[in-house]
Structure formats: structure tokens, C-alpha cells
Scaffold this motif. Sequence first.
Motif, PDB file in Angstrom:
ATOM      1  N   HIS A   3      41.888  60.713  -9.344  1.00 54.31           N
ATOM      2  CA  HIS A   3      41.142  60.693  -8.119  1.00 54.31           C
ATOM      3  C   HIS A   3      40.436  62.036  -8.130  1.00 54.31           C
ATOM      4  N   PHE A   4      41.009  62.986  -8.526  1.00 57.64           N
ATOM      5  CA  PHE A   4      40.246  64.459  -8.458  1.00 57.64           C
ATOM      6  C   PHE A   4      39.900  64.867  -9.689  1.00 57.64           C
ATOM      7  N   LEU A  26      40.812  68.680 -10.511  1.00 59.00           N
ATOM      8  CA  LEU A  26      41.343  69.732  -9.602  1.00 59.00           C
ATOM      9  C   LEU A  26      40.598  70.912  -9.894  1.00 59.00           C
ATOM     10  N   ARG A  27      40.345  71.530  -8.792  1.00 61.34           N
ATOM     11  CA  ARG A  27      39.472  73.035  -8.993  1.00 61.34           C
ATOM     12  C   ARG A  27      40.129  74.117  -8.251  1.00 61.34           C
ATOM     13  N   THR A  28      40.176  75.101  -8.672  1.00 58.33           N
ATOM     14  CA  THR A  28      40.857  76.184  -7.636  1.00 58.33           C
ATOM     15  C   THR A  28      39.734  77.287  -7.393  1.00 58.33           C
TER      16      THR A  28
END
Lengths: 300, 300
Positions: free
Chosen positions: B292-293, B295-297
Motif C-alpha cells: 500500500h505504501f 515507506l518514507r521517513t
Amino acid sequence: VLAPVRNERLVVTTDAVVEGVHFNCAYSTPADIGHKALSVNLSDLAAMGAVPRWALLSLVLPGSWPVADVEDLVDGLSAQAGRHGVSVVGGNITRTDGPLVVDVTAGGSVQSRRWLTRSGARAGDAIWVSGTLGGAAAGLEMLRSGIRESASACIARHRRPEPRVRLGVTVGRARAARAAMDLSDGLADALRQVAAASGVGVRVDAEALPIEPGAREWWTSRGGDAVLAALAGGDDYELLLAVPAKGGRLRSVRRHVADPPLTQIGTFTKDARELVLVRAGNEEALPKGYEHFELRTEIR
Amino acid sequence: VLAPVRNERLVVTTDAVVEGVHFNCAYSTPADIGHKALSVNLSDLAAMGAVPRWALLSLVLPGSWPVADVEDLVDGLSAQAGRHGVSVVGGNITRTDGPLVVDVTAGGSVQSRRWLTRSGARAGDAIWVSGTLGGAAAGLEMLRSGIRESASACIARHRRPEPRVRLGVTVGRARAARAAMDLSDGLADALRQVAAASGVGVRVDAEALPIEPGAREWWTSRGGDAVLAALAGGDDYELLLAVPAKGGRLRSVRRHVADPPLTQIGTFTKDARELVLVRAGNEEALPKGYEHFELRTEIR
């Protein structure tokens, strides 16, 4: 997987907050949003006299939200859960191309025949409300007009509503009210809902309404009608109670739960068509509450 | 207000479907959407071996939706609820300026120590899956390419998934599996999740995969890799089971639940780093599932 509370009933409720409808990211921090998403559900349990036990968090998340903001939102929700002894037992996360939706389902427990509903009010019952009215709606207007004073009680009411859990549970256990509802869509809406579900009318005394002082000042200084604003404004997570006229059990509740204060604001009446606001001796029609939709029927 | 099932545990789950992510209003009718929103939740209960009992429907609704479409959506959900003995006990409706979100919370019941989780698989256990794979993903591709044949099994799988409730409950009661998961985000994702939760590896036999015939034809006729598509495609609401090598209890389950068929597709192994697809004697890395994603920080 949960163990139900022995000999008690399960109460479940679900309520969502949507970006642009229930909150604006310019006015509320991610932690505020998490706090509010849980609180609106705890308020629904409180209105039924149920002790909150667990919650599920369903996040519908724009891809643009930074992970740190998501964590802050969850932290805000978890902190409020901790304050009320609620376990966040699971949830779901999914992507959206639209606005953020934080949908919470909460479960609580209540003894048999001790839960509160909207349908038990009788003609002659006194109408009581907890706390103050109109604060959250005025707070939202303040934010919209550029005010950002976090010390304002009204702005705090909009950002971080406090559900009346202890009051609702105590009222339910003591059988101190015949009907109850929270004011999530405003007092006028709650009065109409309880009256309709119970088959009774309503007479409210404008002078008795415990309007939040900052809200009264805000509306009157702008030439507005603070009474109508307090009746129609949503987001007040106070409780409306229908209390037998003698009210002995409610006095006992008030000795145990001093905060929030309770105020009698009127009476449920026999004529179900009567929805009246009494002001300076004159009768006015009770205003409508907050409406999410104007209903439309289309021919296909 | 619900009475818990005597002496059983409560299982709660929540899952949302979002317009533009999980469905497209050009490909699915409102009734299809309602059917799917409930089914994905019943699939989660089935994967835990829980008997579905009740559901809450939370609708986040664009103002543009005609009332008749909303009614059709609720009818589609209610019909599926009726088929599985589920009571729709409440819900919420709110407005959005974005896409439609249908968020369902479902509750079920299960006997103590009879629920299935992702974490019980052991090295040497056989990997079984129910039904066929890759149908829903191929169906979505067909719809995207303009095909609208509702007779296609693949399109039907995308529009109206059938949760494996009877199978999951029977497996749980018989303790026929050590771990289970549904394939909502695809077989490869489920294999990775169960392996990670159980601390084991995975060896899958490509030739054994029960790929939906229409999906195999669709991908191969387009020069695609039907095996990878079936592994990575989401929306298959089949069950993955970790079954002790002897498998006597599963044989007994299969005598009682003939539909869907079950197929052994591989083995859980000792080395938790091993995530292998064996094809024509060669080893390949297991593909990833639907994500679904990314991920990014971000640094704030």
C-alpha cells in the motif's frame, strides 16, 4: 482476540473524523486529530453508560503524510486511550488519494439493563446538560479568523474534546436518567433526536443554557446570537440527560461527579410536535442542529 | 448493545475499501462495493477461525452520491451479511470531499485456544492454499482493458470475493492448521508474513500453484508470467494454512468442506532467511506482495 467482561453486555460504536469536515490540518496537530478521533467514540460509549475497554484504529491515509506525523497521530490517540483505560487492540491502514480519514471503533461493557438510550424520556422529565455549550463551534470560528491562542478554552474544546466517560457510567449505574445522548452534532440536534425517539416534546429555557463564556463573548461581540450558536453548534461532547422530575438519583450522582457541572435547561413535554425555545417569555422554534447532508433523491 | 457468546472469545477486525484504491466505480456496482467491504472483513475472521456474528458499517460518503446508490451499497452489504448469519448492528455516516470509503468492523466468536494466528508455523509444516490464485488481479486488468464480461470468473472474483468462512471455522475447530492467513494482499505477501511471524523459511513449488485458469490464459497470452502474477496479485480472499506434515486433521476437514478445494504448494523450512520459489528445478526469490505504501521517513 478479546475476553468479554463476565456477565456484562458488549457495547460497540464507530465514528470517523474526516479532514476538511471534522478537522483542518492547519488548526489541529496530528496528535490533536488522534485525540479527537478516539474521544468522539468514547463520548458515544459514555452516552450509553458503558465503560470503554478497547478500540480499533482504521487509518485512511494520504500518501503525502510523513511517517512522523502518522506516529504523532497514533501517539495522541494512544495517550487519550491510556487516560481512559482503553486498549488499542488492532486496526488497519490503507492509502487514499483523498483527505485523511481516521475511523475508530470502540468497545465497552455495561451491566444488563443499565445502559442508556435515546428513547426513554417521558413527558415531565427534566432536561439536563453537562459542562458548557458552544465552545467548540466558537473555537473553530476563532481558528478560521486567524486566532491561534492555544490558551483559549474554546479553541481547546475544538482541538481536544473531553468525553464525559465518568459521568455517563455513573449515571447509567445509578439509573439516574431515563435517556441520554451526547452533543456531537449540537444540543438542538440531540434534543430533537431524544424527543423523536421518546415520542415527547421539548421546552428549553434560553436563559438557563450554560453557554461557554468565551463563546458568548465571541458571538455577541460580532452581533451574533450566542443562544442560537450554542444550540446549533456541533462538536460539544457533553451529555444530554432526561431525568425524572424528582431527580433524587441525579443529586447522588452530582455528589460523586463534581466535574463537569450539570445544569437543568428545560423539560420534556407531552406534545411530540412541540420543539420550543423560551426566551424572555416568548416562544421560538428550536433551531436545527449540524447536518452532514442535505438529502437528495435522484431519479436514475 | 450485544450479548457476548457464552464461554467464547470475541474476535474483532476492521478493514476499509477506498474508491480508486480497492475499487473503481466504473468497474463495480454500488452493491458489489458493499459486498466486498463486508467480505474482506469476514475473510479476516475466517483466517482466525472465528464465526462471524456482527458488523458495523462506517460510510465516508462524497456529497455527490445519489441516495439510491447508497441504498444499493447497503443492500449489497446486507445481502452478504445475511448469507453468513451476520447482523449489521450499527454504524456511522459522514461526508467527505474526497473518494468514497467503506470501513467495516466485524466481530466474531471463537472457542478458547481454537483461534488461528500467523505465528504458529513450524519448519516442516506443509503450505496449503484454498481455491485458486490470481483471479481477482487478472479480473481487474481485464476491466482496465475494457472487458466487461460479467461471466468471467476473474472479473467476478474482483467484484464479489467470497470469504472462506466455513473452511476457516472448520480448520480452527479441528486444530487442523498451526497458522493461517488470508490472501488479501496476495500469496507472496501472506507467505512472507506467516514466515516472519513464525520464524521459518518458505519453499514454494511453482508447478503446484492452483492458478485460476482464466488468469493463466490472460497473462500468458500477453507474454506475462502467470506464476509471478498469481503470487504478487492481491485481492484473493483464499486462505493460506500451515499444516503439520502428517496432516491427518486436514484430511478430515477436507471430507467436511469440499468447496473450496485445497492444494499443497510447498513447505515451511528451518532457515528464516529462505524465501524461495522453485520452478523447473531452479530456485528464484519469492516476489513481494501488494504494497500500500512505499515507506518514507522525513526529517522535520
